[in-house]
Design a protein around this motif. Structure first.
Motif, PDB file in Angstrom:
ATOM      1  N   LEU A  77       0.821  -1.213   0.000  1.00  0.00           N
ATOM      2  CA  LEU A  77       0.000   0.000   0.000  1.00  0.00           C
ATOM      3  C   LEU A  77       0.856   1.263   0.000  1.00  0.00           C
ATOM      4  CD1 LEU A  77      -2.802   1.285   0.113  1.00  0.00           C
ATOM      5  CD2 LEU A  77      -2.723   1.048   2.616  1.00  0.00           C
ATOM      6  N   GLU A  78       1.891   1.283   0.816  1.00  0.00           N
ATOM      7  CA  GLU A  78       2.772   2.462   0.876  1.00  0.00           C
ATOM      8  C   GLU A  78       3.488   2.678  -0.453  1.00  0.00           C
ATOM      9  OE1 GLU A  78       3.245   4.687   3.185  1.00  0.00           O
ATOM     10  OE2 GLU A  78       2.210   3.852   4.939  1.00  0.00           O
ATOM     11  N   ALA A  79       3.898   1.586  -1.092  1.00  0.00           N
ATOM     12  CA  ALA A  79       4.603   1.709  -2.375  1.00  0.00           C
ATOM     13  C   ALA A  79       3.666   2.241  -3.462  1.00  0.00           C
ATOM     14  CB  ALA A  79       5.174   0.352  -2.786  1.00  0.00           C
ATOM     15  N   VAL A  80       2.414   1.785  -3.460  1.00  0.00           N
ATOM     16  CA  VAL A  80       1.437   2.291  -4.426  1.00  0.00           C
ATOM     17  C   VAL A  80       1.181   3.774  -4.175  1.00  0.00           C
ATOM     18  CG1 VAL A  80      -0.958   2.139  -5.215  1.00  0.00           C
ATOM     19  CG2 VAL A  80       0.351   0.044  -4.795  1.00  0.00           C
ATOM     20  N   LEU A 102      -0.172   9.755  -3.917  1.00  0.00           N
ATOM     21  CA  LEU A 102      -1.335   9.858  -3.046  1.00  0.00           C
ATOM     22  C   LEU A 102      -0.991   9.396  -1.639  1.00  0.00           C
ATOM     23  CD1 LEU A 102      -4.012   8.259  -5.409  1.00  0.00           C
ATOM     24  CD2 LEU A 102      -3.671  10.698  -4.972  1.00  0.00           C
ATOM     25  N   ALA A 103      -1.791   9.819  -0.679  1.00  0.00           N
ATOM     26  CA  ALA A 103      -1.686   9.287   0.671  1.00  0.00           C
ATOM     27  C   ALA A 103      -2.287   7.878   0.677  1.00  0.00           C
ATOM     28  CB  ALA A 103      -2.441  10.182   1.655  1.00  0.00           C
ATOM     29  N   PRO A 104      -1.832   6.994   1.583  1.00  0.00           N
ATOM     30  CA  PRO A 104      -2.396   5.642   1.647  1.00  0.00           C
ATOM     31  C   PRO A 104      -3.920   5.622   1.740  1.00  0.00           C
ATOM     32  CG  PRO A 104      -0.418   5.736   2.970  1.00  0.00           C
ATOM     33  CD  PRO A 104      -0.689   7.143   2.525  1.00  0.00           C
ATOM     34  N   ASP A 105      -4.499   6.510   2.553  1.00  0.00           N
ATOM     35  CA  ASP A 105      -5.959   6.545   2.661  1.00  0.00           C
ATOM     36  C   ASP A 105      -6.610   6.941   1.342  1.00  0.00           C
ATOM     37  OD1 ASP A 105      -6.555   5.569   5.120  1.00  0.00           O
ATOM     38  OD2 ASP A 105      -6.648   7.507   6.132  1.00  0.00           O
ATOM     39  N   ALA A 106      -5.935   7.797   0.567  1.00  0.00           N
ATOM     40  CA  ALA A 106      -6.474   8.194  -0.732  1.00  0.00           C
ATOM     41  C   ALA A 106      -6.441   7.013  -1.711  1.00  0.00           C
ATOM     42  CB  ALA A 106      -5.698   9.371  -1.299  1.00  0.00           C
ATOM     43  N   VAL A 107      -5.401   6.188  -1.628  1.00  0.00           N
ATOM     44  CA  VAL A 107      -5.337   4.976  -2.455  1.00  0.00           C
ATOM     45  C   VAL A 107      -6.494   4.045  -2.090  1.00  0.00           C
ATOM     46  CG1 VAL A 107      -4.000   2.896  -2.983  1.00  0.00           C
ATOM     47  CG2 VAL A 107      -2.836   5.103  -2.760  1.00  0.00           C
ATOM     48  N   LEU A 165      -7.670  -8.291  -8.576  1.00  0.00           N
ATOM     49  CA  LEU A 165      -7.939  -9.716  -8.399  1.00  0.00           C
ATOM     50  C   LEU A 165      -7.876 -10.050  -6.914  1.00  0.00           C
ATOM     51  CD1 LEU A 165      -6.456 -12.451 -10.706  1.00  0.00           C
ATOM     52  CD2 LEU A 165      -6.465 -12.818  -8.251  1.00  0.00           C
ATOM     53  N   VAL A 166      -8.702 -10.986  -6.480  1.00  0.00           N
ATOM     54  CA  VAL A 166      -8.633 -11.511  -5.116  1.00  0.00           C
ATOM     55  C   VAL A 166      -8.093 -12.935  -5.215  1.00  0.00           C
ATOM     56  CG1 VAL A 166      -9.878 -12.021  -2.989  1.00  0.00           C
ATOM     57  CG2 VAL A 166     -10.641 -10.129  -4.443  1.00  0.00           C
ATOM     58  N   THR A 167      -6.908 -13.177  -4.674  1.00  0.00           N
ATOM     59  CA  THR A 167      -6.284 -14.492  -4.827  1.00  0.00           C
ATOM     60  C   THR A 167      -7.045 -15.550  -4.036  1.00  0.00           C
ATOM     61  OG1 THR A 167      -4.758 -14.212  -2.965  1.00  0.00           O
ATOM     62  CG2 THR A 167      -4.033 -13.395  -5.101  1.00  0.00           C
ATOM     63  N   THR A 168      -6.973 -16.776  -4.511  1.00  0.00           N
ATOM     64  CA  THR A 168      -7.675 -17.880  -3.853  1.00  0.00           C
ATOM     65  C   THR A 168      -6.732 -18.944  -3.320  1.00  0.00           C
ATOM     66  OG1 THR A 168      -7.907 -18.988  -5.988  1.00  0.00           O
ATOM     67  CG2 THR A 168      -9.725 -17.572  -5.283  1.00  0.00           C
ATOM     68  N   LEU A 169      -5.470 -18.872  -3.707  1.00  0.00           N
ATOM     69  CA  LEU A 169      -4.458 -19.830  -3.285  1.00  0.00           C
ATOM     70  C   LEU A 169      -3.203 -19.089  -2.858  1.00  0.00           C
ATOM     71  CD1 LEU A 169      -4.712 -22.234  -6.370  1.00  0.00           C
ATOM     72  CD2 LEU A 169      -5.829 -22.567  -4.161  1.00  0.00           C
ATOM     73  N   THR A 170      -2.357 -19.742  -2.071  1.00  0.00           N
ATOM     74  CA  THR A 170      -1.056 -19.175  -1.747  1.00  0.00           C
ATOM     75  C   THR A 170      -0.142 -19.387  -2.949  1.00  0.00           C
ATOM     76  OG1 THR A 170      -1.333 -19.624   0.607  1.00  0.00           O
ATOM     77  CG2 THR A 170       0.909 -19.269  -0.171  1.00  0.00           C
ATOM     78  N   MET A 171       0.188 -18.271  -3.617  1.00  0.00           N
ATOM     79  CA  MET A 171       0.946 -18.350  -4.859  1.00  0.00           C
ATOM     80  C   MET A 171       1.813 -17.110  -5.012  1.00  0.00           C
ATOM     81  SD  MET A 171      -1.864 -19.838  -7.596  1.00  0.00           S
ATOM     82  CE  MET A 171      -0.619 -20.055  -8.880  1.00  0.00           C
ATOM     83  N   PRO A 172       2.779 -17.142  -5.936  1.00  0.00           N
ATOM     84  CA  PRO A 172       3.556 -15.936  -6.217  1.00  0.00           C
ATOM     85  C   PRO A 172       2.718 -14.923  -7.005  1.00  0.00           C
ATOM     86  CG  PRO A 172       4.594 -17.905  -7.193  1.00  0.00           C
ATOM     87  CD  PRO A 172       3.246 -18.300  -6.703  1.00  0.00           C
ATOM     88  N   THR A 173       3.068 -13.648  -6.895  1.00  0.00           N
ATOM     89  CA  THR A 173       2.455 -12.632  -7.728  1.00  0.00           C
ATOM     90  C   THR A 173       3.396 -11.455  -7.903  1.00  0.00           C
ATOM     91  OG1 THR A 173       0.523 -11.211  -8.077  1.00  0.00           O
ATOM     92  CG2 THR A 173       1.318 -11.391  -5.825  1.00  0.00           C
ATOM     93  N   GLY A 174       3.299 -10.812  -9.069  1.00  0.00           N
ATOM     94  CA  GLY A 174       4.037  -9.588  -9.316  1.00  0.00           C
ATOM     95  C   GLY A 174       3.144  -8.368  -9.225  1.00  0.00           C
ATOM     96  N   TRP A 175       1.886  -8.581  -8.850  1.00  0.00           N
ATOM     97  CA  TRP A 175       0.953  -7.471  -8.680  1.00  0.00           C
ATOM     98  C   TRP A 175       1.135  -6.852  -7.291  1.00  0.00           C
ATOM     99  CZ3 TRP A 175      -4.516  -8.320 -11.165  1.00  0.00           C
ATOM    100  CH2 TRP A 175      -4.361  -8.809 -12.477  1.00  0.00           C
ATOM    101  N   SER A 176       0.609  -5.655  -7.096  1.00  0.00           N
ATOM    102  CA  SER A 176       0.737  -4.954  -5.809  1.00  0.00           C
ATOM    103  C   SER A 176      -0.364  -5.404  -4.855  1.00  0.00           C
ATOM    104  CB  SER A 176       0.648  -3.440  -6.023  1.00  0.00           C
ATOM    105  OG  SER A 176       1.754  -2.987  -6.770  1.00  0.00           O
ATOM    106  N   ILE A 177       0.041  -5.768  -3.646  1.00  0.00           N
ATOM    107  CA  ILE A 177      -0.889  -6.287  -2.640  1.00  0.00           C
ATOM    108  C   ILE A 177      -1.327  -5.124  -1.756  1.00  0.00           C
ATOM    109  CG2 ILE A 177      -1.218  -8.019  -0.829  1.00  0.00           C
ATOM    110  CD1 ILE A 177       1.532  -9.218  -1.988  1.00  0.00           C
TER     111      ILE A 177
END
Length: 229
Positions: free
Chosen positions: A103-106, A112-117, A172-184
């Motif tokens: 969240l902070e990186a986004v 933007l501020a985190p709350d604005a994101v 996307l909402v992940t359904t399994l424990t997996m790798p991702t390159g998207w921002s969490i």
């Protein structure tokens, strides 16, 4: 939009409406899917809607590409006069602490501020575009331009199930424990995998999705309810 037709092996036809993702193209995909489902061609097995195209699979013993394409063309006029509304779905998400490691990186990347994101994400006009990659992975359109960020240079391993992730205009909402390159940016206790054989996933393609903010205590309570069945 004028669709393009492509034969796939001896058992499927791909109908493509555009080269880029758009609400108009996806609306036509869903409308054509509904029209064909309501009036299936002889020998048709299933239709699989995606972001800008529709795969129509069939039994090559009973029919062929020419006959299926003729049938699909006949469904196009009905498809272009309809708009699939979908069923509204609500997904709860906690944006606190360890649930939102990016969240902070986004926020830094977008100025933007985190709350604005968070507020921008909550205001997104989300809709299920397609399923893919892993069971229950529903790709959603609608991430607001203000918080669109590219994928990370390298994926992160062991991202927990339920993580709410964004990349570009998609969420996307992940359904399994997996790798991702998207921002969490959060985590959800909402069960996407239902465990029901007749309806294994919460969403249908075309469903509008709204995110609802919850705190960590509510997340823990709802997660316990889900795990207890």
């Amino acid at each position: 939009m004028v669709p393009q037709f492509k034969a796939i092996a001896d058992h499927a036809l791909l109908v493509t409406f555009a080269d880029e993702i758009s609400d108009v193209a996806h609306g036509l995909v869903l409308a054509l899917d509904a029209a064909i489902t309501a009036n299936p061609a002889r020998g048709m097995i299933e239709t699989v809607p995606a972001m800008v195209n529709l795969l129509v699979s069939f039994d090559p013993v009973q029919t062929d590409h020419v006959a299926v394409q003729k049938h699909v063309r006949g469904c196009l006029s009905a498809a272009q006069s309809k708009k699939a509304a979908g069923t509204p779905r609500r997904v709860q998400v906690c944006y606190e602490g360890a649930f939102s490691p990016d969240l902070e990186a986004v926020a830094a990347a977008t100025g933007l501020a985190p709350d604005a994101v968070i507020n921008a994400h909550l205001a997104g006009d989300f809709r299920v575009l397609m399923y893919g990659f892993a069971p229950g992975y529903a790709y959603l359109s609608g991430v607001p331009q203000a918080i669109q960020v590219p994928r990370k240079p390298a994926p992160v391993r062991d991202v927990p199930a339920g993580s709410v992730i964004i990349a570009g205009p998609q969420c996307l909402v992940t359904t399994l424990t997996m790798p991702t390159g998207w921002s969490i940016i959060g985590r959800s206790p909402t069960a996407i995998l239902t465990g029901k054989p007749d309806r294994p996933f919460l969403f249908d393609v075309g469903d509008p999705v709204t995110f609802e903010r919850i705190d960590a205590a509510t997340f823990d309570r709802l997660s316990k309810v889900c795990s207890d069945g």
